[in-house]
Design a protein around this motif. Structure first.
Motif, PDB file in Angstrom:
ATOM      1  N   THR A   1       0.884  -1.150   0.004  1.00  0.00           N
ATOM      2  CA  THR A   1      -0.154  -0.055  -0.092  1.00  0.00           C
ATOM      3  C   THR A   1       0.783   1.367   0.035  1.00  0.00           C
ATOM      4  O   THR A   1       1.872   0.971   0.696  1.00  0.00           O
ATOM      5  CB  THR A   1      -0.903  -0.047   1.369  1.00  0.00           C
ATOM      6  OG1 THR A   1      -1.484  -1.089   1.266  1.00  0.00           O
ATOM      7  CG2 THR A   1      -1.959   1.117   1.193  1.00  0.00           C
TER       8      THR A   1
ATOM      9  N   ARG B   1     -13.534   3.799  -5.843  1.00  0.00           N
ATOM     10  CA  ARG B   1     -12.662   2.835  -5.793  1.00  0.00           C
ATOM     11  C   ARG B   1     -12.626   2.091  -7.043  1.00  0.00           C
ATOM     12  O   ARG B   1     -13.558   1.783  -7.738  1.00  0.00           O
ATOM     13  CB  ARG B   1     -13.004   1.721  -4.706  1.00  0.00           C
ATOM     14  CG  ARG B   1     -11.843   0.320  -4.483  1.00  0.00           C
ATOM     15  CD  ARG B   1     -12.315  -0.183  -3.290  1.00  0.00           C
ATOM     16  NE  ARG B   1     -11.546  -1.391  -3.221  1.00  0.00           N
ATOM     17  CZ  ARG B   1     -10.360  -1.511  -2.930  1.00  0.00           C
ATOM     18  NH1 ARG B   1      -9.699  -0.458  -2.679  1.00  0.00           N
ATOM     19  NH2 ARG B   1      -9.728  -2.889  -2.937  1.00  0.00           N
TER      20      ARG B   1
ATOM     21  N   THR C   1      -8.015   3.835  -4.224  1.00  0.00           N
ATOM     22  CA  THR C   1      -9.135   4.206  -3.534  1.00  0.00           C
ATOM     23  C   THR C   1      -9.247   5.717  -3.320  1.00  0.00           C
ATOM     24  O   THR C   1      -7.973   6.352  -2.796  1.00  0.00           O
ATOM     25  CB  THR C   1      -9.146   3.521  -2.199  1.00  0.00           C
ATOM     26  OG1 THR C   1      -9.210   2.041  -2.238  1.00  0.00           O
ATOM     27  CG2 THR C   1     -10.461   3.913  -1.322  1.00  0.00           C
TER      28      THR C   1
ATOM     29  N   VAL D   1      -4.970   6.264  -2.567  1.00  0.00           N
ATOM     30  CA  VAL D   1      -4.273   5.117  -2.032  1.00  0.00           C
ATOM     31  C   VAL D   1      -4.142   4.239  -2.980  1.00  0.00           C
ATOM     32  O   VAL D   1      -5.210   3.626  -3.486  1.00  0.00           O
ATOM     33  CB  VAL D   1      -5.092   4.823  -0.739  1.00  0.00           C
ATOM     34  CG1 VAL D   1      -4.117   3.694  -0.130  1.00  0.00           C
ATOM     35  CG2 VAL D   1      -5.206   5.890   0.461  1.00  0.00           C
TER      36      VAL D   1
ATOM     37  N   GLN E   1      -2.916   0.485  -4.183  1.00  0.00           N
ATOM     38  CA  GLN E   1      -2.619  -1.096  -3.439  1.00  0.00           C
ATOM     39  C   GLN E   1      -2.264  -2.152  -4.600  1.00  0.00           C
ATOM     40  O   GLN E   1      -3.077  -1.887  -5.659  1.00  0.00           O
ATOM     41  CB  GLN E   1      -3.787  -1.361  -2.551  1.00  0.00           C
ATOM     42  CG  GLN E   1      -3.938  -0.555  -1.332  1.00  0.00           C
ATOM     43  CD  GLN E   1      -4.903  -1.170  -0.247  1.00  0.00           C
ATOM     44  OE1 GLN E   1      -6.313  -0.902  -0.665  1.00  0.00           O
ATOM     45  NE2 GLN E   1      -4.691  -1.544   0.783  1.00  0.00           N
TER      46      GLN E   1
ATOM     47  N   ASN F   1      -2.444  -6.317  -4.630  1.00  0.00           N
ATOM     48  CA  ASN F   1      -2.729  -7.546  -3.682  1.00  0.00           C
ATOM     49  C   ASN F   1      -2.205  -8.898  -4.757  1.00  0.00           C
ATOM     50  O   ASN F   1      -2.819  -9.018  -5.684  1.00  0.00           O
ATOM     51  CB  ASN F   1      -3.972  -7.623  -3.357  1.00  0.00           C
ATOM     52  CG  ASN F   1      -4.325  -8.805  -2.367  1.00  0.00           C
ATOM     53  OD1 ASN F   1      -3.084  -9.499  -1.982  1.00  0.00           O
ATOM     54  ND2 ASN F   1      -5.601  -8.941  -1.935  1.00  0.00           N
TER      55      ASN F   1
ATOM     56  N   ARG G   1       5.553   3.207   2.037  1.00  0.00           N
ATOM     57  CA  ARG G   1       4.624   2.087   1.702  1.00  0.00           C
ATOM     58  C   ARG G   1       4.681   1.213   2.909  1.00  0.00           C
ATOM     59  O   ARG G   1       5.785   1.166   3.785  1.00  0.00           O
ATOM     60  CB  ARG G   1       5.138   1.214   0.581  1.00  0.00           C
ATOM     61  CG  ARG G   1       5.340   2.071  -0.966  1.00  0.00           C
ATOM     62  CD  ARG G   1       5.947   0.910  -1.775  1.00  0.00           C
ATOM     63  NE  ARG G   1       5.783   1.348  -3.301  1.00  0.00           N
ATOM     64  CZ  ARG G   1       6.346   0.800  -4.196  1.00  0.00           C
ATOM     65  NH1 ARG G   1       6.790  -0.406  -4.133  1.00  0.00           N
ATOM     66  NH2 ARG G   1       6.079   1.241  -5.551  1.00  0.00           N
TER      67      ARG G   1
ATOM     68  N   GLU H   1      -7.596  -6.069   2.174  1.00  0.00           N
ATOM     69  CA  GLU H   1      -7.169  -4.665   1.656  1.00  0.00           C
ATOM     70  C   GLU H   1      -7.718  -3.732   2.239  1.00  0.00           C
ATOM     71  O   GLU H   1      -6.882  -2.571   2.469  1.00  0.00           O
ATOM     72  CB  GLU H   1      -7.748  -4.850   0.291  1.00  0.00           C
ATOM     73  CG  GLU H   1      -7.017  -5.784  -0.668  1.00  0.00           C
ATOM     74  CD  GLU H   1      -7.498  -5.987  -2.031  1.00  0.00           C
ATOM     75  OE1 GLU H   1      -8.562  -5.133  -2.386  1.00  0.00           O
ATOM     76  OE2 GLU H   1      -7.330  -6.885  -2.965  1.00  0.00           O
ATOM     77  N   ASP H   2      -8.795  -3.751   2.887  1.00  0.00           N
ATOM     78  CA  ASP H   2      -9.505  -2.730   3.843  1.00  0.00           C
ATOM     79  C   ASP H   2      -8.614  -2.494   4.988  1.00  0.00           C
ATOM     80  O   ASP H   2      -8.119  -1.444   5.322  1.00  0.00           O
ATOM     81  CB  ASP H   2     -10.612  -3.098   4.205  1.00  0.00           C
ATOM     82  CG  ASP H   2     -11.761  -1.819   4.303  1.00  0.00           C
ATOM     83  OD1 ASP H   2     -11.263  -0.770   4.153  1.00  0.00           O
ATOM     84  OD2 ASP H   2     -12.858  -1.936   4.965  1.00  0.00           O
TER      85      ASP H   2
ATOM     86  N   ARG I   1      -5.150  -0.780   4.121  1.00  0.00           N
ATOM     87  CA  ARG I   1      -5.285   0.632   3.826  1.00  0.00           C
ATOM     88  C   ARG I   1      -5.473   1.400   5.004  1.00  0.00           C
ATOM     89  O   ARG I   1      -4.905   2.481   4.853  1.00  0.00           O
ATOM     90  CB  ARG I   1      -6.727   0.855   2.720  1.00  0.00           C
ATOM     91  CG  ARG I   1      -6.726   2.327   2.210  1.00  0.00           C
ATOM     92  CD  ARG I   1      -7.800   2.209   1.065  1.00  0.00           C
ATOM     93  NE  ARG I   1      -9.171   2.056   1.628  1.00  0.00           N
ATOM     94  CZ  ARG I   1      -9.774   0.511   1.285  1.00  0.00           C
ATOM     95  NH1 ARG I   1      -9.145  -0.264   0.595  1.00  0.00           N
ATOM     96  NH2 ARG I   1     -11.120   0.396   1.662  1.00  0.00           N
ATOM     97  N   HIS I   2      -6.373   0.996   5.983  1.00  0.00           N
ATOM     98  CA  HIS I   2      -6.565   1.769   7.145  1.00  0.00           C
ATOM     99  C   HIS I   2      -5.184   1.774   7.887  1.00  0.00           C
ATOM    100  O   HIS I   2      -5.064   2.822   8.715  1.00  0.00           O
ATOM    101  CB  HIS I   2      -7.887   1.314   7.626  1.00  0.00           C
ATOM    102  CG  HIS I   2      -9.013   1.740   6.942  1.00  0.00           C
ATOM    103  ND1 HIS I   2      -9.600   1.106   5.996  1.00  0.00           N
ATOM    104  CD2 HIS I   2      -9.795   3.088   7.169  1.00  0.00           C
ATOM    105  CE1 HIS I   2     -10.744   1.814   5.468  1.00  0.00           C
ATOM    106  NE2 HIS I   2     -10.936   2.706   6.301  1.00  0.00           N
TER     107      HIS I   2
ATOM    108  N   TRP J   1      -2.375   1.655   6.783  1.00  0.00           N
ATOM    109  CA  TRP J   1      -1.448   2.382   6.454  1.00  0.00           C
ATOM    110  C   TRP J   1      -1.616   4.033   6.510  1.00  0.00           C
ATOM    111  O   TRP J   1      -0.812   4.821   6.777  1.00  0.00           O
ATOM    112  CB  TRP J   1      -1.617   2.426   4.693  1.00  0.00           C
ATOM    113  CG  TRP J   1      -0.738   3.492   3.910  1.00  0.00           C
ATOM    114  CD1 TRP J   1       0.540   3.399   3.789  1.00  0.00           C
ATOM    115  CD2 TRP J   1      -1.027   4.719   3.264  1.00  0.00           C
ATOM    116  NE1 TRP J   1       1.063   4.226   3.005  1.00  0.00           N
ATOM    117  CE2 TRP J   1       0.137   5.116   2.577  1.00  0.00           C
ATOM    118  CE3 TRP J   1      -2.082   5.194   3.294  1.00  0.00           C
ATOM    119  CZ2 TRP J   1       0.005   6.316   1.993  1.00  0.00           C
ATOM    120  CZ3 TRP J   1      -2.301   6.503   2.457  1.00  0.00           C
ATOM    121  CH2 TRP J   1      -1.117   7.141   1.786  1.00  0.00           C
TER     122      TRP J   1
END
Length: 331
Positions: A22, A57, A93, A97, A99, A101, A181, A230-231, A234-235, A237
């Motif tokens: 991320t 997104r 997003t 952001v 990402q 995966n 990152r 992934e959620d 992201r949070h 990060w």
């Protein structure tokens, strides 16, 4: 929202392994949903999916990368051979952001030797373990393993996908603030503990590395858990970026500017469980209790805004101060 997931044909998986990288998009302004679709479609060469609510997104289709490497069988360094392919997709997003995966389901091989690649291509997103291996030992070894050329490294694949987007000529490479990152290694193993707090185990390892262990009854149906991972990445990060700013304060206009940029460009991106399922909503409830993601974010955001307000008031009260905070001689 449904993320791409490994193919379900073939033997039942031992575990699903992946890694999410991320970072902040290398651009001075947020990218619009239309711009995000164009930006992400170019490297993958395929149409992307875009959502605008509850938060913008854009996600690319998952594409496969062949692997023939070692699988960490446990934390002692013991390995077995893994052959197959990993899937990877990228996501943007809030126009900010970025990402990537990379992931695969791990199954037991039906033979003790390598088969023609046509066999592995027909089971896209599956890595076959040649040798005996246990799910819990595999997950522990995967979290503990270093990045070496001969060991499964989904982070390398994810990092390559991220770099392909960041190198786009459509980006001006002038992000509003510096943000390192983070990397989240995740694993899903079979299980359904009675205590919801034990269904997900999140660990911060070092400055920029994290691990996430999830448990599920059916490893052939984990699309929502990929979105959840992934959620979380992201949070985490967002928390890391804001925490690094607050942990290294100094008296300079540049620092005040970085705080303002963080408040302006990142604060509105905090939206956990934006597309919940019954399973992921329960998991998020656990994260809100321990370690208390939103509580941490609210506390940090309040500190940022108080610091900005205090520094702005000081500048208005002492307009003649220099960058060092002292008045020049004769002032």
């Amino acid at each position: 929202m449904r993320a791409a997931q490994p193919a379900t044909a073939g033997p039942s998986p031992i575990a699903v392994l992946g890694e999410i990288v991320t970072g902040l998009l290398a651009h001075s302004t947020p990218v619009t949903p239309t711009g995000a679709a164009e930006l992400l479609a170019l490297p993958c060469g395929r149409a992307v999916r875009t959502w605008t609510r509850p938060i913008a997104r854009t996600v690319t289709p998952a594409t496969a990368t062949g692997v023939d490497c070692g699988l960490p069988a446990d934390t002692t360094g013991k390995r077995v051979r893994g052959i197959g392919s990993m899937l990877a997709h990228t996501a943007l997003t809030g126009g900010r952001v970025l990402q990537a995966n990379a992931f695969a389901r791990v199954t037991s091989a039906t033979t003790d030797h390598r088969l023609p690649w046509s066999h592995y291509l027909s089971h896209s997103g599956t890595v076959e373990a040649v040798g005996r291996i246990r799910a819990t030992s595999l997950a522990e070894g995967f979290f503990d393993a270093g990045r070496t050329p001969d060991t499964l490294d989904p982070g390398g694949i994810a990092g390559h996908r991220l770099a392909a987007v960041q190198q786009s000529p459509d980006l001006d490479r002038r992000p509003p603030l510096k943000a390192a990152r983070t990397s989240l290694r995740w694993a899903i193993v079979r299980g359904n503990p009675e205590n919801p707090d034990r269904q997900a185990e999140f660990t911060v390892s070092g400055t920029h590395t994290r691990t996430l262990l999830l448990r599920a009854e059916d490893l052939d149906d984990v699309a929502d858990l990929l979105v959840f991972s992934e959620d979380i990445a992201r949070h985490d990060w967002l928390l890391t970026v804001l925490g690094n700013l607050l942990d290294h304060p100094h008296e300079s206009p540049a620092y005040s500017h970085r705080l303002r940029m963080a408040a302006e460009h990142l604060a509105h991106l905090w939206m956990p469980a934006s597309v919940p399922t019954p399973r992921t909503a329960e998991l998020w409830d656990g994260f809100e209790r321990v370690p208390g993601f939103t509580r941490q974010w609210s506390t940090m955001e309040a500190r940022v805004r108080r610091t900005i307000a205090a520094r702005t008031a000081s500048m208005l009260e002492h307009p003649g101060r220099t960058r060092s905070g002292h008045r020049p001689p004769g002032a």
